[in-house]
Design an enzyme around this catalytic site. Structure first.
Site, short mmCIF file in Angstrom:
data_model
loop_
_atom_site.label_atom_id
_atom_site.label_comp_id
_atom_site.label_asym_id
_atom_site.label_seq_id
_atom_site.Cartn_x
_atom_site.Cartn_y
_atom_site.Cartn_z
N THR A 56 -9.75 0.74 -9.56
CA THR A 56 -8.68 -0.12 -9.12
C THR A 56 -8.71 -1.24 -10.13
O THR A 56 -9.55 -1.23 -11.02
CB THR A 56 -9.05 -0.58 -7.69
OG1 THR A 56 -9.02 0.57 -6.87
CG2 THR A 56 -8.18 -1.64 -7.12
N SER A 108 -7.70 1.11 3.22
CA SER A 108 -8.09 0.65 1.88
C SER A 108 -9.29 -0.27 1.99
O SER A 108 -9.54 -0.85 3.05
CB SER A 108 -6.92 -0.11 1.26
OG SER A 108 -7.34 -0.75 0.07
N SER A 109 -10.01 -0.38 0.90
CA SER A 109 -11.10 -1.36 0.84
C SER A 109 -10.72 -2.55 -0.03
O SER A 109 -11.53 -3.46 -0.23
CB SER A 109 -12.36 -0.72 0.24
OG SER A 109 -12.83 0.27 1.10
N ARG A 121 0.84 -1.19 0.00
CA ARG A 121 0.00 0.00 0.00
C ARG A 121 0.88 1.25 0.00
O ARG A 121 1.97 1.25 0.60
CB ARG A 121 -0.85 -0.04 1.27
CG ARG A 121 -1.82 1.11 1.47
CD ARG A 121 -2.95 1.05 0.51
NE ARG A 121 -4.07 1.90 0.89
CZ ARG A 121 -5.00 2.29 0.04
NH1 ARG A 121 -4.96 1.91 -1.23
NH2 ARG A 121 -6.01 3.01 0.44
N ASP A 157 -7.50 8.66 0.42
CA ASP A 157 -8.11 7.61 1.25
C ASP A 157 -7.91 7.84 2.75
O ASP A 157 -8.48 7.12 3.56
CB ASP A 157 -7.56 6.23 0.86
CG ASP A 157 -8.29 5.64 -0.34
OD1 ASP A 157 -9.27 6.26 -0.78
OD2 ASP A 157 -7.88 4.57 -0.82
N1 GLU Z 1 -8.31 3.55 -3.19
C1 GLU Z 1 -9.36 2.63 -2.91
C2 GLU Z 1 -8.95 1.66 -1.83
O1 GLU Z 1 -7.81 1.29 -1.71
C3 GLU Z 1 -9.79 1.88 -4.09
C4 GLU Z 1 -10.36 2.76 -5.15
C5 GLU Z 1 -11.15 2.00 -6.18
O2 GLU Z 1 -11.31 0.82 -6.14
O3 GLU Z 1 -11.60 2.62 -7.08
O4 GLU Z 1 -9.81 1.25 -1.11
#
Ligand code: GLU
Length: 557
Positions: A366, A437-438, A96, A408
């Site tokens: 992503t 993050s997701s 990350r 984020d």
């Molecule tokens: N930056 C987001 C994350 O790490 C993901 C963004 C996306 O999936 O468009 O959770």
């Protein structure tokens, strides 16, 4: 009227059935990603005797060339590896992005833009790939970057989707001169068309240096100098010291036990596996298969589960190096207590669940890919630039984009709003900290044997996309393609809205009515891009579930 709806449903069903026709399974290896040349790069490595990690590294570098909206060397992500059965424990490579040293909690102001030099975190992808290679790679590092170098240097024909994406980017990003120059349409035309060749010479050179000198080149060598110059020219925050100090880490995955399966995914700074685990633990005691996949009862249960779990996510999760995340979040008893708060007859308004309201800006760009080799080694990788084409800052002379992952973090301490800003403590900015993050790349195993490899883009919808797919396969016995194609559902606590991909499909008319009567605010939008592989536990055949929502490239043998 009723007859017309019935007729419409039949037609939709026929269309859907055609769409759902699954690809033939493979025996020796398969790569599914958003881009055909990206998947082909991985397949070439598998065919030359490389393992799933070798192939994943090749695909990751190739996507940095062929899917520049999210494939990257200027961003970061997470890779989960499950060695072949009996050959070791699953593991996670966390790469990350990290907050530069010059940052502090209140560094961003209300009118700071989302596309500036200032919103890039220190990139992690190159260190992440190198760490995975050091641990599992069986082919020389340079050979894994070679397919990407060729794609950048000789060019490749752009797909219709990429042509549209580049045209959209170029028309809305006039102020980014370097990006305009690098992505300028070929020939005399000023728009991209499917089949045009995209050549990226400078990116090819950067990749060549990384291939030749290893990951240190990116963090300490000429590429580091080019990033440093770019930062200086645009008041960016990443210094040479930040680059030199960046570390990817190998982490023990979180394991969730659900109905006899083990699900492995990344720990914090990803909130994905913890939130997914909480949701699965909440629904585990319910026999949802009996309730029917599209019944209002099932949809209601899933929406309420998501809503409650996402409020816990907002309250507690941040980089574990900086905050304590309660272990109870993953305990079955905690999930059962939370589940007991749900009302089977009505929707509980999000405002009633907690008074503090989170949610900062996230986007939908992503990319996830899955790889399985003939030995049964599986890789699940999600990585990102945060938004589509990241910060849009193209590193001059190096030909790649930097992320805008600093978005984020929670930008304004203590400030939370109903429109969705979060100011809670766990995810405030600190130098060296990694933002929440997701991203949720997961591998589901049964008795130590990899069974499902999946993940998705889509900011917070990622976690629910993975939740939908796991439920589709484990509870509803869908095959890989059906599980990927099936309509997805999302609720993230705030805004207090449920999204269902087929909310307007006449087939679901009565369920939607019932849910609205229960107090749900339901709307529709496309969700995620989850390139999935299912390994048949008996035959060992590899069944791809390619997601056609954006594009999709399948390569196997
Ligand atoms: N930056 C987001 C994350 O790490 C993901 C963004 C996306 O999936 O468009 O959770």
């Amino acid at each position: 009227m009723k007859n017309i709806s019935f007729f419409k449903s039949i037609i939709l069903l026929i269309l859907a059935t055609n769409f759902l026709s699954a690809a033939e399974p493979f025996k020796n290896g398969v790569v599914v990603s958003v881009s055909q040349p990206g998947s082909d790069a991985g397949l070439a490595i598998l065919k030359s005797g490389g393992n799933a990690v070798d192939a994943a590294i090749a695909t990751a570098f190739a996507l940095a060339v062929t899917h520049p909206a999210a494939g990257n060397i200027g961003g970061g992500g997470f890779m989960v590896v499950h060695p072949p059965a009996g050959k070791g424990e699953p593991t996670v490579f966390e790469y990350r992005e990290m907050a530069p040293k010059a940052t502090f909690e209140t560094i961003y102001k209300k009118n700071d833009g989302m596309f500036t030099h200032k919103v890039s975190g220190v990139p992690g992808t190159v260190r992440g790939m190198a760490l995975a290679h050091q641990r599992f790679g069986s082919k020389p590092w340079a050979s894994l970057i070679l397919p990407a170098i060729e794609l950048a240097d000789k060019g490749f024909p752009v797909s219709k989707q990429l042509a549209n994406s580049l045209n959209g980017l170029l028309s809305t990003s006039k102020e980014f001169a370097e990006l305009q120059r690098v992505f300028k349409p070929t020939g005399q035309k000023n728009v991209w068309q499917a089949g045009d060749i995209l050549v990226q010479k400078e990116l090819g050179k950067t990749l060549e240096r990384i291939a030749k000198y290893g990951p240190d080149e990116f963090y300490l060598g000429e590429t580091a100098d080019l990033i440093n110059n770019e930062m200086k020219s645009g008041k960016g925050l990443i210094s040479k010291e930040d680059l030199a100090n960046y570390q990817a880490r190998e982490r023990k995955p979180i394991r969730i036990d659900y109905k006899g399966y083990s699900i492995y995914g990344p720990p914090s700074p990803s909130s994905g596996t913890i939130t997914l685990g909480l949701m699965l633990n909440m629904i585990e005691p319910t026999n949802i298969a009996k309730m029917g996949r599209w019944s209002p009862e099932t949809l209601h249960l899933l929406i309420e589960t998501m809503k409650h779990a996402f409020s816990e996510r907002a309250r507690h999760i941040g980089d574990q190096g900086f905050v304590d995340i309660p272990e109870s979040l993953l305990k079955k008893e905690f999930a059962r207590e939370l589940a007991a708060k749900l009302d089977s007859k009505k929707a509980i308004p999000s405002m009633e669940i907690a008074k503090e309201i989170p949610i900062s800006k996230e986007s939908d760009d992503t990319t996830h890919f899955s790889v399985v080799d003939g030995q049964g080694m599986a890789v699940s990788n999600t990585y990102t630039l945060e938004q589509s084409y990241g910060s849009k800052v193209m590193v001059k002379g190096a030909g790649f984009l930097l992320n805008n992952e600093m978005l984020d973090f929670n930008w304004f301490p203590g400030e939370t709003t109903t429109s969705g800003r979060v100011g809670t403590a766990p995810n405030l900015i600190k130098p060296g900290k990694k933002m929440i993050s997701s991203q949720t790349p997961v591998i589901v195993a049964k008795d130590g044997v990899p069974h499902i490899v999946t993940g998705s883009p889509g900011s917070r919808t990622i976690i629910n996309t993975v939740f939908n797919i796991i439920v589709n396969i484990i509870d509803f016995q869908m095959d890989a393609q059906k599980a990927v194609d099936a309509a997805r559902l999302h609720h993230q606590w705030f805004p207090d809205k449920a999204y269902f991909e087929e909310a307007n499909n006449p087939m679901h008319e009565s369920a939607m009515k019932k849910l609205r009567d229960m107090g749900h605010n339901i709307t529709t939008r496309r969700q995620g891009d989850a390139h999935t592989i299912l390994i048949d536990l008996k035959t060992k055949l590899l069944h791809p579930g390619l997601d056609h929502r954006i594009e999709g490239g399948l390569a196997g043998y």
